[in-house]
Scaffold this motif. Structure first.
Motif, mmCIF file in Angstrom:
data_model
loop_
_atom_site.group_PDB
_atom_site.id
_atom_site.type_symbol
_atom_site.label_atom_id
_atom_site.label_comp_id
_atom_site.label_asym_id
_atom_site.label_seq_id
_atom_site.Cartn_x
_atom_site.Cartn_y
_atom_site.Cartn_z
ATOM 1 N N ILE A 72 -12.162 6.737 -16.564
ATOM 2 C CA ILE A 72 -12.526 7.910 -17.349
ATOM 3 C C ILE A 72 -11.448 8.990 -17.302
ATOM 4 O O ILE A 72 -11.090 9.578 -18.330
ATOM 5 C CB ILE A 72 -13.876 8.478 -16.855
ATOM 6 N N ASP A 73 -10.911 9.252 -16.111
ATOM 7 C CA ASP A 73 -9.906 10.317 -16.001
ATOM 8 C C ASP A 73 -8.478 9.829 -16.241
ATOM 9 O O ASP A 73 -7.525 10.597 -16.119
ATOM 10 C CB ASP A 73 -9.994 11.019 -14.644
ATOM 11 N N GLY A 74 -8.321 8.547 -16.580
ATOM 12 C CA GLY A 74 -7.004 8.023 -16.934
ATOM 13 C C GLY A 74 -6.108 7.687 -15.760
ATOM 14 O O GLY A 74 -4.892 7.521 -15.944
ATOM 15 N N THR A 75 -6.678 7.548 -14.557
ATOM 16 C CA THR A 75 -5.851 7.272 -13.384
ATOM 17 C C THR A 75 -5.166 5.919 -13.473
ATOM 18 O O THR A 75 -3.988 5.784 -13.124
ATOM 19 C CB THR A 75 -6.706 7.350 -12.105
ATOM 20 N N TRP A 76 -5.880 4.886 -13.947
ATOM 21 C CA TRP A 76 -5.268 3.557 -14.032
ATOM 22 C C TRP A 76 -4.047 3.593 -14.951
ATOM 23 O O TRP A 76 -2.982 3.043 -14.609
ATOM 24 C CB TRP A 76 -6.274 2.536 -14.541
ATOM 25 N N ALA A 77 -4.195 4.236 -16.102
ATOM 26 C CA ALA A 77 -3.065 4.331 -17.035
ATOM 27 C C ALA A 77 -1.936 5.169 -16.441
ATOM 28 O O ALA A 77 -0.753 4.850 -16.622
ATOM 29 C CB ALA A 77 -3.535 4.936 -18.358
ATOM 30 N N HIS A 78 -2.293 6.234 -15.719
ATOM 31 C CA HIS A 78 -1.284 7.121 -15.135
ATOM 32 C C HIS A 78 -0.490 6.397 -14.040
ATOM 33 O O HIS A 78 0.741 6.528 -13.970
ATOM 34 C CB HIS A 78 -1.965 8.362 -14.571
ATOM 35 N N VAL A 79 -1.179 5.640 -13.198
ATOM 36 C CA VAL A 79 -0.500 4.901 -12.132
ATOM 37 C C VAL A 79 0.426 3.839 -12.717
ATOM 38 O O VAL A 79 1.572 3.679 -12.275
ATOM 39 C CB VAL A 79 -1.535 4.264 -11.185
ATOM 40 N N LYS A 91 1.823 3.892 -15.617
ATOM 41 C CA LYS A 91 2.955 4.586 -16.236
ATOM 42 C C LYS A 91 3.979 5.002 -15.189
ATOM 43 O O LYS A 91 5.200 4.895 -15.402
ATOM 44 C CB LYS A 91 2.447 5.801 -16.998
ATOM 45 N N LYS A 92 3.514 5.472 -14.034
ATOM 46 C CA LYS A 92 4.436 5.869 -12.969
ATOM 47 C C LYS A 92 5.233 4.675 -12.449
ATOM 48 O O LYS A 92 6.426 4.809 -12.141
ATOM 49 C CB LYS A 92 3.660 6.516 -11.819
ATOM 50 N N LEU A 93 4.598 3.514 -12.361
ATOM 51 C CA LEU A 93 5.316 2.320 -11.931
ATOM 52 C C LEU A 93 6.369 1.920 -12.961
ATOM 53 O O LEU A 93 7.461 1.458 -12.603
ATOM 54 C CB LEU A 93 4.330 1.173 -11.700
ATOM 55 N N TRP A 115 0.823 -1.203 0.000
ATOM 56 C CA TRP A 115 0.000 0.000 0.000
ATOM 57 C C TRP A 115 0.863 1.260 0.000
ATOM 58 O O TRP A 115 0.527 2.248 -0.665
ATOM 59 C CB TRP A 115 -0.937 0.012 1.199
ATOM 60 N N GLU A 116 1.967 1.247 0.693
ATOM 61 C CA GLU A 116 2.861 2.406 0.687
ATOM 62 C C GLU A 116 3.397 2.668 -0.715
ATOM 63 O O GLU A 116 3.483 3.824 -1.145
ATOM 64 C CB GLU A 116 4.011 2.179 1.666
ATOM 65 N N ARG A 117 3.768 1.610 -1.431
ATOM 66 C CA ARG A 117 4.267 1.789 -2.793
ATOM 67 C C ARG A 117 3.174 2.288 -3.723
ATOM 68 O O ARG A 117 3.432 3.114 -4.604
ATOM 69 C CB ARG A 117 4.848 0.467 -3.316
ATOM 70 N N LEU A 118 1.943 1.793 -3.529
ATOM 71 C CA LEU A 118 0.842 2.235 -4.378
ATOM 72 C C LEU A 118 0.432 3.663 -4.043
ATOM 73 O O LEU A 118 0.186 4.475 -4.944
ATOM 74 C CB LEU A 118 -0.354 1.287 -4.220
ATOM 75 N N GLU A 119 0.344 3.983 -2.779
ATOM 76 C CA GLU A 119 -0.098 5.320 -2.364
ATOM 77 C C GLU A 119 0.837 6.402 -2.897
ATOM 78 O O GLU A 119 0.402 7.528 -3.173
ATOM 79 C CB GLU A 119 -0.174 5.393 -0.844
ATOM 80 N N ALA A 120 2.123 6.052 -3.079
ATOM 81 C CA ALA A 120 3.094 7.035 -3.556
ATOM 82 C C ALA A 120 2.833 7.456 -5.002
ATOM 83 O O ALA A 120 3.278 8.532 -5.419
ATOM 84 C CB ALA A 120 4.507 6.482 -3.429
ATOM 85 N N VAL A 121 2.106 6.634 -5.773
ATOM 86 C CA VAL A 121 1.855 6.954 -7.177
ATOM 87 C C VAL A 121 0.386 7.264 -7.455
ATOM 88 O O VAL A 121 0.027 7.542 -8.603
ATOM 89 C CB VAL A 121 2.318 5.792 -8.087
ATOM 90 N N LEU A 122 -0.465 7.232 -6.434
ATOM 91 C CA LEU A 122 -1.869 7.588 -6.616
ATOM 92 C C LEU A 122 -2.029 9.106 -6.676
ATOM 93 O O LEU A 122 -1.222 9.844 -6.103
ATOM 94 C CB LEU A 122 -2.711 7.028 -5.468
ATOM 95 N N LYS A 128 -5.136 -3.276 -16.781
ATOM 96 C CA LYS A 128 -4.164 -2.362 -16.176
ATOM 97 C C LYS A 128 -4.160 -2.492 -14.658
ATOM 98 O O LYS A 128 -3.099 -2.447 -14.028
ATOM 99 C CB LYS A 128 -4.476 -0.923 -16.589
ATOM 100 N N LEU A 129 -5.351 -2.639 -14.060
ATOM 101 C CA LEU A 129 -5.427 -2.853 -12.617
ATOM 102 C C LEU A 129 -4.641 -4.097 -12.217
ATOM 103 O O LEU A 129 -3.907 -4.082 -11.207
ATOM 104 C CB LEU A 129 -6.895 -2.985 -12.191
ATOM 105 N N THR A 130 -4.785 -5.168 -12.984
ATOM 106 C CA THR A 130 -4.062 -6.408 -12.679
ATOM 107 C C THR A 130 -2.561 -6.213 -12.800
ATOM 108 O O THR A 130 -1.785 -6.691 -11.963
ATOM 109 C CB THR A 130 -4.522 -7.529 -13.630
ATOM 110 N N LEU A 131 -2.131 -5.474 -13.825
ATOM 111 C CA LEU A 131 -0.692 -5.192 -13.965
ATOM 112 C C LEU A 131 -0.166 -4.357 -12.816
ATOM 113 O O LEU A 131 0.942 -4.572 -12.323
ATOM 114 C CB LEU A 131 -0.446 -4.481 -15.299
ATOM 115 N N ILE A 132 -0.973 -3.394 -12.353
ATOM 116 C CA ILE A 132 -0.580 -2.559 -11.218
ATOM 117 C C ILE A 132 -0.441 -3.421 -9.968
ATOM 118 O O ILE A 132 0.557 -3.331 -9.234
ATOM 119 C CB ILE A 132 -1.620 -1.438 -10.998
ATOM 120 N N ARG A 133 -1.444 -4.259 -9.729
ATOM 121 C CA ARG A 133 -1.434 -5.087 -8.529
ATOM 122 C C ARG A 133 -0.261 -6.060 -8.540
ATOM 123 O O ARG A 133 0.379 -6.292 -7.485
ATOM 124 C CB ARG A 133 -2.752 -5.852 -8.426
#
Length: 292
Positions: free
Chosen positions: A70-77, A79-81, A11-18, A284-289
C-alpha cells in the motif's frame, strides 16, 4: 536457518535499502524474521495461514506484506537496488522485452468486479491502480495472468507489468517501456531510454518501430511472415524490409532465462493473490530477494 532464509550478508544489503523503523509507537517484530516469512510464502506458494511459527504470527507477515504494498515500500526497495546496480555499472542498457503466462489458482478469483462498491479506489491506499479485471483472464485452460518484462543484458528486470492472460504483447509494449525509470545517485533526470531493444515477432508492428525510432533507440525485431508477404505484394509502395541482425537477436535469450529464474518462486509461477497489485508485489518481492 531454513532453506531460502536470508544470510547475514544478504540481510545487511537489504537492511540498507529498507525504510527506517518508526521511533514512535509499539516496537515492531524483528524485520528479518518477518521478511523471511513473507519470502517463504512466495517461494512455496502456500496460504498465509501455513507460514511456519518460526517466522512469527502469519497475521504479522501478511500485514507487513500488505502495508508495504500500500505505501509502495516494495517498489521503493526494488528501485533502490536498481539505482545501486546502475551506479556500480552493473546494468547494461541493452533491453529484451517479452512476456510469460502464469496459471492462476481458483483462490485468485472472487475479488469485487467493476461497478462494485469499493471505497478503496477513492483513497490512496494502494488499490487505485487495481485494474477492473484484476489482471485475470479466462480461457479454455482456466484463469491466467501475464507478466510483461523488460530485462537488461545482465539479467536485471527494469520493468514489469501485470495484465490478464489473454492480453497481447504489442499493445502493452509502450507501457512496459514507460516503466523503465532508474534514478541517478548524483541527481539529474532518471535514466529511461535503453540503448538497444530486442523483441520477438509478437512486437513486430509499425507503431512499435516508429515509437523506437522517435526515441532514437536501435532495435532488432523480426518481421512477421504475413507482414512481409503484404509488403512484397504492394511492391514499391510496401517500402523496404526492416533491418534484422540475426547475431544480435540471439542475445534475446536472456529475457527467457530471467523468466525461468523468476518462476522458481511458486507464488509467481502460479498466482494465488486475488488482487493484481498484491500479485505484482509478490513479483517485486521475488525480484528483490533474487537481487540480494
Amino acid at each position: 536457518m531454513s532453506r531460502g532464509d536470508l544470510t547475514d550478508a544478504q540481510w545487511e544489503r537489504l537492511e540498507a535499502v529498507l525504510p527506517p523503523i518508526p521511533k514512535m509507537g509499539r516496537p515492531p517484530r524483528d524485520r528479518r524474521q518477518v521478511f523471511d516469512g513473507i519470502w517463504w510464502r512466495a517461494r512455496t506458494g502456500s496460504p498465509w495461514r501455513d507460514v511456519p511459527e518460526r517466522y512469527g504470527p502469519w497475521e504479522t507477515a501478511y500485514a507487513v506484506f500488505r502495508r508495504w504494498q500500500i505505501d509502495g515500500t516494495w517498489a521503493h526497495v526494488l528501485k533502490k537496488l536498481q539505482v545501486r546496480a546502475d551506479s556500480e555499472g552493473v546494468i547494461e542498457w541493452e533491453v529484451s522485452v517479452d512476456s510469460t503466462v502464469c496459471r492462476a489458482h481458483q483462490h485468485a478469483a472472487g475479488a469485487p468486479q467493476k461497478g462494485a462498491d469499493d471505497p478503496g479506489r477513492t483513497r490512496s491506499n494502494g488499490l487505485a491502480a487495481e485494474p477492473d479485471d484484476h489482471g485475470l483472464g479466462r480461457s479454455r485452460g482456466g484463469l491466467t495472468t501475464k507478466i510483461h518484462l523488460a530485462v537488461d543484458a545482465s539479467f536485471h528486470v527494469l520493468a514489469a507489468v501485470i495484465t490478464a492472460g489473454q492480453r497481447g504483447d504489442a499493445p502493452v509494449f509502450e507501457q512496459v517501456m514507460d516503466r523503465i525509470r532508474v534514478p541517478r545517485i548524483g541527481g539529474g533526470r532518471p535514466r529511461t531510454r535503453p540503448e538497444y531493444v530486442l523483441a520477438d515477432r509478437a512486437y513486430s508492428s509499425r507503431k512499435i518501430r516508429s515509437y523506437l525510432r522517435k526515441r532514437g533507440i536501435a532495435h532488432t525485431i523480426p518481421e512477421k511472415r504475413d507482414q512481409a508477404g503484404h509488403r512484397v505484394r504492394r511492391g514499391s509502395l510496401g517500402g523496404r524490409p526492416p533491418g534484422f541482425d540475426r547475431e544480435m537477436y540471439k542475445r534475446r535469450h536472456k529475457v527467457e532465462c530471467r523468466i525461468g529464474l523468476l518462476k522458481q518462486a511458486r507464488g509467481v509461477a502460479t498466482r494465488y493473490d486475488k488482487l493484481a497489485v498484491r500479485y505484482e508485489s509478490t513479483v517485486k518481492l521475488t525480484l528483490i530477494r533474487q537481487a540480494l
